[in-house]
Design a protein around this motif. Structure first.
Motif, mmCIF file in Angstrom:
data_model
loop_
_atom_site.group_PDB
_atom_site.id
_atom_site.type_symbol
_atom_site.label_atom_id
_atom_site.label_comp_id
_atom_site.label_asym_id
_atom_site.label_seq_id
_atom_site.Cartn_x
_atom_site.Cartn_y
_atom_site.Cartn_z
ATOM 1 N N UNK A 1 -31.680 58.141 26.167
ATOM 2 C CA UNK A 1 -32.505 57.013 26.602
ATOM 3 C C UNK A 1 -32.635 56.975 28.124
ATOM 4 N N UNK A 2 -31.591 57.390 28.816
ATOM 5 C CA UNK A 2 -31.649 57.457 30.285
ATOM 6 C C UNK A 2 -32.741 58.426 30.720
ATOM 7 N N UNK A 3 -32.903 59.522 29.980
ATOM 8 C CA UNK A 3 -33.892 60.555 30.318
ATOM 9 C C UNK A 3 -35.189 60.431 29.529
ATOM 10 N N UNK A 4 -35.406 59.303 28.873
ATOM 11 C CA UNK A 4 -36.590 59.130 28.018
ATOM 12 C C UNK A 4 -37.882 59.283 28.821
ATOM 13 N N UNK A 5 -38.814 60.031 28.246
ATOM 14 C CA UNK A 5 -40.131 60.236 28.857
ATOM 15 C C UNK A 5 -41.210 59.407 28.158
ATOM 16 N N UNK B 1 -27.204 48.389 21.399
ATOM 17 C CA UNK B 1 -28.634 48.402 21.726
ATOM 18 C C UNK B 1 -28.882 47.762 23.087
ATOM 19 N N UNK B 2 -28.112 46.737 23.403
ATOM 20 C CA UNK B 2 -28.227 46.115 24.733
ATOM 21 C C UNK B 2 -27.860 47.140 25.807
ATOM 22 N N UNK B 3 -26.812 47.909 25.548
ATOM 23 C CA UNK B 3 -26.388 48.965 26.473
ATOM 24 C C UNK B 3 -27.504 50.006 26.660
ATOM 25 N N UNK B 4 -28.150 50.392 25.564
ATOM 26 C CA UNK B 4 -29.269 51.346 25.642
ATOM 27 C C UNK B 4 -30.414 50.771 26.475
ATOM 28 N N UNK B 5 -30.754 49.539 26.201
ATOM 29 C CA UNK B 5 -31.851 48.882 26.929
ATOM 30 C C UNK B 5 -31.532 48.783 28.421
ATOM 31 N N UNK B 6 -30.321 48.370 28.739
ATOM 32 C CA UNK B 6 -29.933 48.226 30.150
ATOM 33 C C UNK B 6 -29.904 49.556 30.895
ATOM 34 N N UNK C 1 -38.312 52.045 30.272
ATOM 35 C CA UNK C 1 -38.845 52.754 29.109
ATOM 36 C C UNK C 1 -38.438 52.126 27.773
ATOM 37 N N UNK C 2 -37.721 50.999 27.807
ATOM 38 C CA UNK C 2 -37.293 50.381 26.551
ATOM 39 C C UNK C 2 -37.647 48.899 26.515
ATOM 40 N N UNK C 3 -37.770 48.411 25.310
ATOM 41 C CA UNK C 3 -37.884 46.972 25.063
ATOM 42 C C UNK C 3 -36.906 46.671 23.934
ATOM 43 N N UNK C 4 -36.135 45.608 24.101
ATOM 44 C CA UNK C 4 -35.142 45.232 23.100
ATOM 45 C C UNK C 4 -35.560 43.940 22.422
ATOM 46 N N UNK C 5 -35.520 43.951 21.094
ATOM 47 C CA UNK C 5 -35.802 42.762 20.297
ATOM 48 C C UNK C 5 -34.581 42.504 19.421
#
Length: 186
Positions: A58-62, A81-86, A91-95
């Motif tokens: 996710x850090x390198x998401x294109x 998931x919060x960790x991924x979003x942060x 490049x992310x949206x968290x719901x």
């Protein structure tokens, strides 16, 4: 290359963390069982659990990633998931879905789930239209063909050609999806 975005329901940020959590909940010692699971994945699954984590990906998401997670998920904590979003807010949206367990976000809140999906991907509508047009063009060009095959026919099957002093009819050939040239008459 052809991916315009992704979505995930109840994502974990680390395989190791989620495996250790589950092992611990089974009242087994993670320090002993995690290495056994890791070796089992390597031997039987032929992959390394720790090779790459979702957090690294996710850090390198294109492409953008839409993350859904139930706030009462008993298997994968929603904090993952919060960790991924942060890690990549650009490049992310968290719901977070209230009162949803593991992979139950759509079942608990289908209207919200679909609304978020539509909003998230609507900015890529032009790419989706292009993909649909290409799919329609593909089917139009290949209409009437059998299954996965592309057909290429000579224009005039009655025309004669000379091959090493032999006269043979030109026959039709086709290329299957694997690229193998075949003669349907043989």
């Amino acid at each position: 290359k052809n991916v315009i975005g992704g979505s995930a329901d109840c994502s974990y940020s680390s395989q190791k963390e989620v495996i250790q959590k589950v092992v611990k909940e089974m009242k087994l010692p993670p320090a002993i069982f995690y290495p056994l699971i890791k070796i089992g994945a390597r031997i039987f699954g032929r992959f390394n659990i720790e090779e790459r984590t979702p957090l690294e990906a996710i850090i390198n998401a294109k492409v953008p990633v839409l993350l859904f997670h139930g706030d009462i998920d008993p298997l994968v904590p929603h904090e993952m998931s919060i960790k991924l979003h942060n890690a990549n807010k650009e490049m992310t949206k968290l719901v977070l879905i209230p009162n949803a367990g593991h992979c139950l976000c759509y079942l608990i809140e289908p209207e919200l789930y679909l609304k978020e999906m539509k909003e998230f991907f609507k900015k890529y509508w032009y790419v989706i239209i292009i993909i649909i047009c290409l799919i329609l063009l593909y089917y139009f060009v290949n209409s009437g063909n059998n299954n996965d095959e592309f057909m290429f026919y000579e224009e005039d099957l009655s025309e004669k050609v000379e091959v090493e002093d032999k006269s043979e009819d030109i026959i039709s050939y086709y290329v299957d999806i694997r690229g193998e040239v075949k003669n349907p008459g043989v």
